[in-house]
Design a protein around this motif. Structure first.
Motif, PDB file in Angstrom:
ATOM      1  N   ALA A  44      -2.676  -0.041 -10.155  1.00  0.00           N
ATOM      2  CA  ALA A  44      -3.367  -0.662  -9.012  1.00  0.00           C
ATOM      3  C   ALA A  44      -2.425  -1.590  -8.244  1.00  0.00           C
ATOM      4  N   ILE A  45      -1.656  -2.373  -8.954  1.00  0.00           N
ATOM      5  CA  ILE A  45      -0.702  -3.276  -8.288  1.00  0.00           C
ATOM      6  C   ILE A  45       0.377  -2.463  -7.576  1.00  0.00           C
ATOM      7  N   GLY A  48      -1.024  -0.998  -4.398  1.00  0.00           N
ATOM      8  CA  GLY A  48      -1.152  -2.049  -3.380  1.00  0.00           C
ATOM      9  C   GLY A  48       0.189  -2.399  -2.757  1.00  0.00           C
ATOM     10  N   ALA A  51       1.157   0.400  -0.361  1.00  0.00           N
ATOM     11  CA  ALA A  51       0.439   0.318   0.910  1.00  0.00           C
ATOM     12  C   ALA A  51       1.005  -0.790   1.794  1.00  0.00           C
ATOM     13  N   ALA A  52       1.320  -1.927   1.198  1.00  0.00           N
ATOM     14  CA  ALA A  52       1.889  -3.031   1.974  1.00  0.00           C
ATOM     15  C   ALA A  52       3.268  -2.662   2.511  1.00  0.00           C
TER      16      ALA A  52
END
Length: 98
Positions: A44-45, A48, A51-52
């Motif tokens: 999950a990290i 993220g 995506a960033a």
């Protein structure tokens, strides 16, 4: 213009998640529970961060906010449309009195 190779943070997140999950599992006395928790949190990290990073690259490259999908929902404003109730002349079968 040289482009930078595409990188992914999911692998880094996965590796760190397994390490941290193992440590948490040892602390809880249940490694079999800690590792999957660490994997889930790590992926999950990593996603993220991916995506960033993708957003940052897009902003930096000056995409200007144009998207391929932006023209998908353009309506057909010149074609025939369904008749509305206002188009009826009042003599329809809805009168009911027969």
């Amino acid at each position: 213009m040289a482009t930078q190779p595409q990188r992914s943070f999911i692998g880094i997140g996965l590796a760190l998640g397994v390490a941290i999950g193992s440590a948490i599992g040892v602390a809880m006395g249940n490694i079999a529970l800690g590792i999957p928790i660490g994997i889930g949190v790590g992926v999950a990290i990593g996603a993220g961060l991916d995506a960033a990073d993708k957003k940052k690259r897009k902003d930096r490259d000056g995409d200007g906010g144009t998207h391929a999908a932006s023209s998908v929902f353009v309506g057909d404003h010149g074609g025939p449309s369904k008749p509305s109730h206002a188009d009826n002349d009042g003599g329809g079968s809805d009168a009911g009195g027969d």
